[in-house]
Design an enzyme around this catalytic site. Structure first.
Site, PDB file in Angstrom:
ATOM      1  N   LYS C  79       0.848  -1.200   0.000  1.00  0.00           N
ATOM      2  CA  LYS C  79       0.000   0.000   0.000  1.00  0.00           C
ATOM      3  C   LYS C  79       0.879   1.244   0.000  1.00  0.00           C
ATOM      4  CE  LYS C  79      -3.841   1.957   2.755  1.00  0.00           C
ATOM      5  NZ  LYS C  79      -4.713   1.709   3.919  1.00  0.00           N
ATOM      6  N   SER C 158      -9.671   1.971   3.204  1.00  0.00           N
ATOM      7  CA  SER C 158      -8.826   2.707   2.307  1.00  0.00           C
ATOM      8  C   SER C 158      -7.857   1.830   1.503  1.00  0.00           C
ATOM      9  CB  SER C 158      -8.014   3.755   3.056  1.00  0.00           C
ATOM     10  OG  SER C 158      -7.203   3.139   4.017  1.00  0.00           O
ATOM     11  N   SER C 182      -9.965  -0.312   7.397  1.00  0.00           N
ATOM     12  CA  SER C 182      -9.418  -0.147   6.053  1.00  0.00           C
ATOM     13  C   SER C 182      -8.752  -1.352   5.425  1.00  0.00           C
ATOM     14  CB  SER C 182      -8.415   1.012   6.044  1.00  0.00           C
ATOM     15  OG  SER C 182      -9.106   2.229   6.246  1.00  0.00           O
TER      16      SER C 182
END
Lengths: 102, 484, 494
Positions: C79, C158, C182
Site C-alpha cells: 500500500k 482505504s 481499512s
C-alpha cells in the site's frame, strides 16, 4: 452544533488550508452535519471514566543518551523545493521559505 | 521593603513571573538520536524524526528525564510520578512537525521553592509553579537573502526544561537575582550549562502592575530575553509603559512583546489575526511518563550538594558570614576552589584572598576561575607562607601577582627573589637601633608623645630591610627602644 | 501463466521449495497479470525491475540452500502508505508529489528481509481516509467484482488497491493498513481475507501516519493461512516506535487447523442494526451455524457502547490526523505552491495538495481540539473509548472470540454515497469498535449477496491472541467454502 461560515474560516486558518469564499457555505453545511452526528456522544454518561491515554498497556519505551543519528543533510534536504547550500566549505544546507518578517 | 512606582495618581506595585527555557545537558536530543552540540553545519544534526519526515516517530531519551527529575529536586519541588506529553499545535517554518511535543496538563515537576540571597543579607522565597520538558524548535535566518528565510533544524528537537515561577517577584533586581540563582542551581546539578550567549538559557518575562492590595491586572509577556541585564531593563521599561498607560486612562492589552535593547523599549510582536489556539492533546505516539518513587529516591541520592546547602555549611564550619558564603557559592567552581583553599587554614584569610585578590586579578585578566593560572593548592601554599611568617602579608600580594603572571609556585618565587621575611630578633633589633640612631629628632618626637611618628619609623625600618622585616616585630621593638 | 497467479501464498511457497517453478517465473507471471489488470487502477507505482531483482536474489538464495523462510520469493503489493526507500511514496495524495523516501518502513523492510518481492505501491484513499478508495489523487480503484450490468463497483477502502490486486489475481498477497476497518472492509467487498493485528503488534515506523492510536499494518490474502504466514513476516517489536509492543512474534499458524471445538463464540446483540439488510443478517446467522457445526458454542453477549464507537472514532481519528498532517506544508518535501508570505504558501499548498475528504477530516479534527470544544468532543470521545474497551474486556471473560458481519452491505457503485460524508462513514460501523479497543480482527469471505457481490464475516479476538483469531477464522473459512472468483481483469470469466 452548527458551524457558521466565520467559524469555518477561523478553523481553516488554524489548519492553514485556504478555502475559497464560495466554498464556505457548502463546507459549513458538511461540517455541521458531521458534528451534529458525532454529538450523540453527549448521551453517554462518562462521569468517573478516565479518557483512554493509550491502547498500549506497557512501560514507557526509552532510548539511551547516545548520538545515533544525524549527519545526513543530503537525505534531509533531498526532497526539498529550493534548498540552499550551506556556508561555502562547510557541510549541510538550508530549507528555504518565503521571507518571514518578525 | 516594597518597591513601588510612583505614578501621578499614586503608587504602583510590580508583579513579575519568569518562564525560563533551559537546554538540558545531554549528548542527543529529547526524542531522536541526533547530536545537540552548538555550531554544526546547517541541518547536519538532524534525523528523519527531527525533520518530520512522513511516518517518523519519537522515542524518549531517558537521560533527559533523569535531568529533569534532578532539576526538580534541586528546586525543592514535587516530582509527579505520572506526567504526559502533549502536542502544542501551530504552524511555523522552524517547527517541522507543525506541533511541538511539550507537557501541558500534567508536567513532570510540580510546585517548588527557590531561596534568593538578597544584597541586604536577607533571603526571599520565590515559588516555582512547575517544570516541564519540551522540544526546542529549529532556527530561522531572515537576513541571508532578500526574498527568502533560511531554515536550519539542528536545534529542532533538542530537550528543554521550562521552569515557570509563581508571580512572586516584585522588583527588576529580584528578577535578576532569581535568574542568576536558577542558573547557579542548574550549573551545580549539571543539568543545564546556563550559557545565555549561546542560547542554552533564555527567559520569557511576564509583567503586570497594580495598586498595592489589588488583584492581579493584565500581564504582558516579553519573549526570549537572553541576558540577566536585559531581563531587568525590559522589566523597567515595560513597567514604565504600563503605568503610563493606566495613568493616562488607557489600558494594558494581554499580548506578547519583544525587548529591543538598543532602543530600550518593548514592542508588540507581529500582530496575528487570530490568537494562538494550540489545541493541546496527549501525544498518541508516546506513552504516559510513569516514574517510580524508587527512581526518584535513586536520583535524589545522587544529587550533588546544592548552593544553599554549601552556603550553610560554609557558615557553620568556616564561620563565614552569610554574605561572604553567598558570594562564594554563586558559582560551583568558585565554591570548590574556595573550599580547597580553606580546608585546614584560616577561613577568613581564605575568603579575603579568594574574593579579593584572586577575583580582582581574574577580572583584570578576563579569566574565569576555572582558567586561573593559580591553582587552589598553590594559593593555599601562599597562605601557608603568610601564616607561618615566612613572608609578610604585604609581600604576599607581590608574590601573588608574580604567581598569576608566571604560574610559578609561591615557594619558588620567594626563594628566587630572596623575599623571606626577616624574623630574626637580633637582626631587626640591629636595624631598629640603626634607624633610631640616624634620626634623633624624630626619636625625640616620639618620646615627647607623638605616637604617630612610630609609623614613620616602621616605614623607615621596612625600607632599610628591603621590606622584609616582620612589621609586627619591628613595631614592638621600636616601641620598646623608643618608649622605655 | 495464469496458473501461477492463482496459487495461494502458501501454495506458491511450497511450489518454490519443491522447485516447481522459480521465484523469477512467479514474479514475471504477476507482472504480466499486473499489466493486464491496469484497468483496476490498483497500482500507483509499478516496480517490475525491483521485483525481478528481488526474485532473482531469492532464487540465488534458494540455490545456495539459504532460503529465508515461507515468504522468500513471494510477490506482494505494498500500500502506498508505507515509505519505501528510493521508490515514490504518495499516500494517494497530490501533496506528496515526487516524494522519494531515503528510508524504508519497518514492516516493508521486514518483509523484504524475509525475501518477499515488491511488485509495486498500491492505490489507496488519500492518507488512508475513506472506505471506498474514491478519494485518491490517482483516481478510484475498481473492484474486480462487477455490479449488475457490469457496473464498476468500489473495492472498499482505504486499502482498496491492495484488495483489488489480491482479489484480481495480480498477486497472492498485499499489505495494507487498518485504522477503522481499512483492511477488513475492502477484504469483505472483494471476497478475500483481510486482517488487522492487535495495536502494537506491527511497527508504525515509516508508515505515513493517519490516526496514531489506531493505525495498524496488516495482510490481505486469499486464505487465512496466507494471512498468518504474512503476519509472521510483518510483526515484531520495534524500538523506534514507542507504541510497539515488546512482545514476541508468535507462530501465528500454530494450531490453525485445530478447529473450534469447545470454543466460545460471542454474538454481540448491539451489532444488529435497524434496517440491516436481510442478507447480512442471514449470513451472520449462517456463520453462527457453521461454527456451531464445528463444535463451538455461540453465546449472546452485550457490548453496550457499540453504537457510540463510530461517532467517537470520527472525533478521535480526525483529531489525530489534523495534527499528523500538519507536517505537509511544502517546506521540506512534496508539493509546494509559492506564496508571498509563509502563511500564503502553507494555505495555497495545503488547499491544492489535499483532497476534499482529507480537508473535511482535518477541519473536523482541528475543530474538536480547539479551545472550548476539547472537553465536549475529544475528551468525551476518549472516555467513551475507555468504555468500549471495557465492554470488550468484560465480554472476553465469557468468550474466546466474537463474530459479527464485516460490513453493512456489499460493494456499491463508484459514485454512490458521495453526497453525504456520514453515509460513507457508516461503512465502518462493524469494524470500528475493534479498532477503538486495539483488538485483533479479521474478515473472512463468507458468501455472495443477491447481486453476486462478496460478503464477509468478521471475527474479533483478545489482545495479542492472533493465534485464536486465525484458528477460528480458518474454521469459518473451511465451513464457508467460499470459492467464487471475480471475472478475470482481462475480460471473460475464470
Amino acid at each position: 452544533m452548527s458551524l457558521d461560515k466565520d467559524t469555518v474560516r477561523k478553523i481553516a486558518f488554524l489548519a492553514r488550508i485556504r478555502v475559497p469564499a464560495e466554498a464556505l457555505d457548502g463546507l459549513s453545511g458538511e461540517l455541521s452535519n458531521i458534528i451534529g452526528w458525532v454529538e450523540q456522544l453527549n448521551e453517554v454518561d462518562t462521569k468517573g471514566v478516565e479518557p483512554m491515554t493509550s491502547v498500549a498497556d506497557m512501560d514507557w519505551p526509552r532510548r539511551d543518551d547516545e548520538i545515533t543519528d544525524g549527519d545526513r543533510a543530503t537525505d534531509i534536504l533531498a526532497n526539498a523545493t529550493d534548498p540552499e547550500p550551506g556556508p561555502s566549505g562547510g557541510d549541510g544546507g538550508f530549507f528555504t521559505v518565503p521571507k518571514v518578517v518578525e | 521593603m516594597s518597591y513601588l512606582i510612583s505614578g501621578e495618581s499614586g503608587d504602583w506595585e510590580v508583579v513579575i513571573g519568569l518562564e525560563i527555557h533551559a537546554q538540558i545537558v545531554s549528548s542527543a536530543k529529547l526524542f531522536s538520536g541526533a547530536a545537540t552540540a552548538f555550531g554544526a553545519g546547517p541541518n547536519t544534526q538532524v534525523s528523519l524524526v527531527d525533520a518530520a519526515m512522513p511516518g517518523m516517530l519519537p522515542v524518549i531519551n531517558e537521560h533527559c528525564v533523569a535531568q529533569a527529575i534532578k532539576t526538580g529536586l534541586g528546586l525543592k519541588a514535587k516530582i509527579n510520578l505520572h506526567s504526559v506529553f502533549e502536542r502544542k499545535n501551530y504552524f511555523y517554518a522552524d517547527l517541522p512537525q507543525g506541533y511541538q511535543i511539550s507537557q501541558y496538563a500534567e508536567p513532570i515537576v510540580g510546585e517548588g521553592t527557590v531561596i534568593l540571597d538578597m544584597p541586604d543579607g536577607k533571603t526571599r522565597e520565590i515559588g516555582i509553579e512547575r517544570l516541564h520538558m519540551e522540544q526546542d524548535a529549529g532556527k530561522s535566518l531572515h537576513d541571508q537573502d532578500p526574498k527568502r528565510s533560511f531554515i536550519d533544524l539542528n536545534r529542532s528537537g533538542i530537550a528543554l526544561m521550562e521552569i515557570v515561577s509563581k508571580p512572586d517577584l516584585r522588583t527588576p533586581e529580584e528578577a535578576g537575582i532569581y535568574l542568576r540563582k536558577i542558573r547557579t542551581i542548574l550549573r551545580y546539578l549539571g543539568t543545564c550549562d546556563g550559557n545565555m550567549d549561546e542560547g542554552s538559557m533564555r527567559a520569557d518575562v511576564n509583567v503586570s502592575v497594580r495598586r498595592p492590595g489589588e488583584d492581579l491586572r493584565t500581564r504582558t509577556e516579553i519573549k526570549n530575553v537572553n541576558s540577566v541585564r536585559f531581563v531587568m531593563q525590559a522589566i523597567e521599561h515595560e513597567v514604565e509603559r504600563q503605568v503610563e498607560a493606566y495613568e493616562s486612562g488607557g489600558e494594558v492589552v494581554q499580548e506578547t512583546r519583544q525587548f529591543d535593547p538598543t532602543k530600550g523599549e518593548t514592542r508588540p510582536m507581529r500582530a496575528k489575526e487570530f490568537a494562538h489556539d494550540y489545541r493541546y492533546f496527549p501525544d498518541p505516539d508516546l506513552l504516559p511518563l510513569v516514574l517510580s518513587q524508587d527512581l526518584i529516591d535513586h536520583v535524589a541520592r545522587g544529587l550533588p550538594e546544592l548552593p544553599d546547602e554549601i552556603k550553610e555549611r560554609f557558615v557553620a564550619d568556616f564561620g563565614l558570614s552569610a554574605y561572604d558564603s553567598g558570594v562564594l557559592v554563586a558559582d560551583i567552581d568558585t565554591a570548590d576552589y574556595f573550599e580547597e583553599v580553606a580546608n585546614g587554614r584560616d577561613p577568613k584569610l581564605a575568603v579575603n584572598w579568594v574574593t579579593g585578590n584572586l577575583f580582582g586579578a581574574l577580572n583584570k585578566a578576563g579569566l574565569q576561575i576555572t582558567e586561573s593560572p593559580v591553582a587552589p593548592e598553590s594559593l593555599g601554599e601562599l597562605l601557608d607562607l603568610v601564616e607561618d611568617g615566612t613572608i609578610s602579608g604585604r609581600m604576599a600580594k607581590d608574590v601573588f601577582e608574580e604567581m598569576m603572571a608566571t604560574g610559578k609556585d609561591a615557594a619558588d618565587i620567594v626563594e628566587e627573589k630572596g623575599l623571606e621575611q626577616i624574623t630574626d630578633g637580633a637582626e631587626i633589633e640591629a636595624a631598629v637601633g640603626r634607624v633610631i640612631a640616624e634620626n634623633p629628632d624624630q626619636a625625640r618626637d616620639v618620646r615627647d608623645g607623638k605616637e604617630k611618628t612610630i609609623g614613620w619609623f616602621v616605614g623607615q625600618v621596612m625600607q632599610a630591610t628591603g621590606g622584609k622585616a616582620n612589621p609586627k616585630m619591628v613595631n614592638e621593638l621600636l616601641r620598646k627602644k623608643l618608649l622605655e | 501463466m495464469t496458473a501461477l497467479t492463482e496459487l495461494s501464498l502458501a501454495e506458491a511457497g511450497q511450489g518454490l521449495e519443491a522447485s516447481d517453478f522459480t521465484a523469477e517465473e512467479l514474479t514475471r507471471a504477476c507482472i504480466e497479470a499486473l499489466e493486464g489488470g491496469r484497468d483496476l487502477n490498483a497500482f500507483i507505482t509499478e516496480t517490475p525491475d525491483i521485483a525481478v531483482d528481488r526474485a532473482k536474489a531469492s532464487d540465488a538464495r534458494r540455490a545456495d540452500g539459504k532460503a529465508a523462510g515461507s515468504m522468500d520469493g513471494i510477490p506482494i503489493a505494498v500500500k502506498d502508505l508505507f515509505c519505501t526507500e528510493g521508490v515514490l511514496t504518495t499516500a494517494g495524495s497530490h501533496i506528496l508529489d515526487g516524494f522519494t523516501p531515503a528510508y524504508e518502513s519497518t514492516v516493508s523492510a521486514s518483509l523484504k528481509d524475509s525475501g518477499a518481492v515488491m511488485l509495486g505501491k498500491t492505490n489507496l484513499d488519500e492518507f488512508a481516509m475513506g472506505s471506498a478508495n474514491v478519494t485518491s489523487y490517482y483516481g478510484p480503484v475498481k473492484n474486480p467484482w462487477k455490479g449488475p450490468g457490469g457496473k464498476d463497483m468500489v473495492p472498499g477502502g482505504s486499502s482498496g488497491g491492495s484488495a483489488a490486486a489480491v482479489a484480481g489475481g495480480l498477486c497472492p498477497g498485499a499489505i495494507g493498513t487498518d485504522t477503522g476497518g481499512s483492511i477488513r472492509q475492502p477484504a469483505s467487498f472483494t471476497g478475500i481475507v483481510g486482517m488487522k493485528p492487535t495495536y502494537g503488534r506491527c511497527s508504525r515506523w515509516g508508515i505515513v501516519a493517519f490516526a496514531s492510536s489506531l493505525d495498524q499494518a496488516g495482510p490481505l490474502t486469499r486464505t487465512v493461512e496466507d494471512a498468518a504466514i504474512m503476519l509472521g513476516a510483518m510483526a515484531g517489536h520495534d524500538a523506534k516506535d514507542s507504541t510497539s509492543a515488546p512482545i514476541d512474534v508468535a507462530d501465528f499458524s500454530a494450531g490453525l487447523k485445530e478447529g473450534v471445538k469447545g470454543m466460545k463464540v460471542g454474538i454481540p446483540e448491539e451489532y444488529t442494526l435497524d434496517g440491516m439488510p436481510a442478507e447480512i443478517e442471514a449470513l451472520w446467522q449462517q456463520g453462527m451455524d457453521w461454527l456451531k457445526g464445528q463444535g463451538a458454542e455461540c453465546i449472546d453477549v452485550s457490548l453496550p457502547h457499540t453504537k457510540f464507537a463510530l461517532p467517537a472514532y470520527y472525533i478521535v481519528a480526525p483529531a489525530e490526523a489534523s495534527s499528523n498532517l500538519a507536517r505537509y506544508d511544502g517546506v521540506r518535501y512534496g508539493l509546494r505552491v509559492e506564496g508571498e508570505t509563509l502563511d500564503d504558501m502553507y494555505m495555497a499548498t495545503r488547499a491544492l495538495g489535499f483532497g476534499d475528504e482529507v480537508r473535511r477530516r482535518v477541519l473536523i479534527g482541528t475543530y474538536v481540539l480547539s479551545a472550548g470544544y476539547y472537553d465536549a468532543y475529544y475528551r468525551q470521545a476518549q472516555k467513551v473509548r475507555t468504555l468500549i474497551a471495557r465492554d470488550f474486556r468484560e465480554a472476553f471473560e465469557q468468550v474466546d472470540v466474537l463474530l459479527t458481519p464485516t460490513a453493512p452491505s456489499a460493494a456499491f457503485a463508484i459514485g454512490d454515497k458521495m453526497d453525504d460524508p456520514v453515509a460513507m462513514y457508516l461503512n465502518d460501523v462493524f469494524t470500528v469498535p475493534a479498532s477503538m479497543a486495539g483488538l485483533p480482527a479479521i474478515s473472512v469471505p463468507a458468501g455472495l449477496d443477491g447481486d453476486g457481490l462478496p460478503l464477509g464475516l468478521h471475527l474479533i479476538a483478545k489482545p495479542f491472541d492472533e493465534v485464536t483469531l486465525f484458528r477460528s477464522a480458518s474454521a469459518l473459512e473451511e465451513a464457508a467454502g467460499f470459492d467464487a472468483r471475480p471475472p478475470s481483469p482481462k475480460g471473460g470469466t475464470s
